[in-house]
Design an enzyme around this catalytic site. Structure first.
Site, PDB file in Angstrom:
ATOM      1  N   GLY A  67       3.829  -0.037  -1.702  1.00  0.00           N
ATOM      2  CA  GLY A  67       3.611  -0.500  -3.067  1.00  0.00           C
ATOM      3  C   GLY A  67       4.752  -0.117  -3.991  1.00  0.00           C
ATOM      4  O   GLY A  67       5.161  -0.897  -4.861  1.00  0.00           O
ATOM      5  N   HIS A 126       0.839  -1.193   0.000  1.00  0.00           N
ATOM      6  CA  HIS A 126       0.000   0.000   0.000  1.00  0.00           C
ATOM      7  C   HIS A 126       0.875   1.244   0.000  1.00  0.00           C
ATOM      8  O   HIS A 126       1.869   1.317   0.723  1.00  0.00           O
ATOM      9  CB  HIS A 126      -0.890  -0.004   1.255  1.00  0.00           C
ATOM     10  CG  HIS A 126      -1.588   1.283   1.516  1.00  0.00           C
ATOM     11  ND1 HIS A 126      -1.284   2.105   2.584  1.00  0.00           N
ATOM     12  CD2 HIS A 126      -2.589   1.904   0.834  1.00  0.00           C
ATOM     13  CE1 HIS A 126      -2.066   3.174   2.557  1.00  0.00           C
ATOM     14  NE2 HIS A 126      -2.863   3.082   1.513  1.00  0.00           N
ATOM     15  N   SER A 127       0.529   2.210  -0.857  1.00  0.00           N
ATOM     16  CA  SER A 127       1.185   3.514  -0.869  1.00  0.00           C
ATOM     17  C   SER A 127       2.705   3.346  -1.069  1.00  0.00           C
ATOM     18  O   SER A 127       3.140   2.719  -2.031  1.00  0.00           O
ATOM     19  CB  SER A 127       0.850   4.253   0.422  1.00  0.00           C
ATOM     20  OG  SER A 127       1.131   5.610   0.336  1.00  0.00           O
ATOM     21  N   PHE A 128       3.518   3.880  -0.145  1.00  0.00           N
ATOM     22  CA  PHE A 128       4.968   3.764  -0.285  1.00  0.00           C
ATOM     23  C   PHE A 128       5.418   2.307  -0.303  1.00  0.00           C
ATOM     24  O   PHE A 128       6.363   1.942  -1.004  1.00  0.00           O
ATOM     25  CB  PHE A 128       5.652   4.513   0.867  1.00  0.00           C
ATOM     26  CG  PHE A 128       7.150   4.489   0.816  1.00  0.00           C
ATOM     27  CD1 PHE A 128       7.838   5.154  -0.189  1.00  0.00           C
ATOM     28  CD2 PHE A 128       7.875   3.800   1.765  1.00  0.00           C
ATOM     29  CE1 PHE A 128       9.223   5.130  -0.234  1.00  0.00           C
ATOM     30  CE2 PHE A 128       9.254   3.772   1.730  1.00  0.00           C
ATOM     31  CZ  PHE A 128       9.936   4.446   0.724  1.00  0.00           C
ATOM     32  N   HIS A 133      -7.540   6.934   0.828  1.00  0.00           N
ATOM     33  CA  HIS A 133      -6.239   6.278   0.732  1.00  0.00           C
ATOM     34  C   HIS A 133      -6.159   5.008   1.573  1.00  0.00           C
ATOM     35  O   HIS A 133      -5.344   4.127   1.295  1.00  0.00           O
ATOM     36  CB  HIS A 133      -5.159   7.277   1.174  1.00  0.00           C
ATOM     37  CG  HIS A 133      -3.764   6.856   0.884  1.00  0.00           C
ATOM     38  ND1 HIS A 133      -3.317   6.473  -0.366  1.00  0.00           N
ATOM     39  CD2 HIS A 133      -2.676   6.754   1.699  1.00  0.00           C
ATOM     40  CE1 HIS A 133      -2.035   6.167  -0.323  1.00  0.00           C
ATOM     41  NE2 HIS A 133      -1.622   6.316   0.921  1.00  0.00           N
TER      42      HIS A 133
END
Length: 250
Positions: A48, A44-46, A224
């Protein structure tokens, strides 16, 4: 897994900054310890971005890559003028934090929860309590945050790459990729430009052009942290993706 400096993992020694590449190394360290030969990654996010870079660096290791409100690489899109500023601020923040003798604030569980919710408005209370289970450490009179204070804004640690490098990296992938984009999620590294979807659309077009049927993109209603706040909106999509057969290699 908790990256170094996060959750229950130990902090880096003084003088060692937290860079994206360090976390790629940490993934490989865990893979070697578990003696895995091929596996799937979800980030997820960073996380990812780290998973995407790992999949490009060790393409033979990853069969499926699931990115939650993230893309496999961070494109240097209108960021060139900021890159040295990011690097400088990372160094300055790291040195200032290491030089500070200020002790960690000890808070009651309720104070910690309310402070977390105030600073993370996209996260619901139930999810916040779950995150704080790994994000805090018990002290004599309450809780302290376990995250290394030298870790700052994600963009200070991200390795931005050019469009040409992005295409080159994506061509290295051997993974079937699923990107789940939150419709009220983040679109830009810097929040002041968050309405600009041009970078997202450019990376998405490149992924589709290079990977063809290996690339699956879907949007879901939510912010998010939709995977935590409303997990039912992404669980079925992820489950179907994991059960699906991987397309023939390009």
């Amino acid at each position: 897994m908790d990256f170094g400096g996060h959750g229950l993992s130990s902090h880096y020694s003084p003088g060692l900054p937290y860079y994206q590449q360090n976390f790629v190394i940490e993934v490989q360290r865990v893979v070697a310890a578990l003696k895995w030969n091929r596996f799937s990654i979800m980030g997820h996010s960073f996380g990812g971005i780290v998973g995407g870079m790992y999949s490009c660096t060790f393409p033979e290791m990853v069969d499926k890559l699931i990115l939650l409100d993230a893309l496999p690489c961070a494109l240097d899109y209108k960021e060139s003028e900021n890159l040295l500023t990011y690097k400088r601020r990372l160094i300055e923040h790291m040195l200032q934090t290491e030089a500070s003798q200020k002790p960690q604030r000890v808070l009651s569980p309720e104070e910690m929860l309310q402070g977390f919710l105030k600073n993370n408005s996209h996260v619901g209370e139930e999810c916040a309590r779950l995150l704080l289970q790994r994000g805090t450490t018990q002290a004599a009179t309450g809780l302290v945050l376990s995250r290394d204070r030298r870790i700052t804004l994600p963009e200070y640690s991200i390795d931005f790459i050019s469009r040409d490098l992005l295409v080159h990296f994506i061509r290295k992938l051997q993974a079937h990729i699923l990107v789940i984009k939150a419709m009220q999620g983040f679109y830009n590294v810097r929040r002041e430009n968050d309405a600009d979807k041009e970078a997202l659309n450019l990376v998405k077009d490149i992924l589709k052009s290079v990977l063809k049927e290996w690339f699956q993109y879907t949007e879901v209603l939510g912010n998010h942290y939709v995977h935590m706040n409303q997990p039912q909106r992404v669980a079925g999509i992820i489950g179907s993706f994991l059960k699906s057969s991987t397309p023939n290699q390009l």
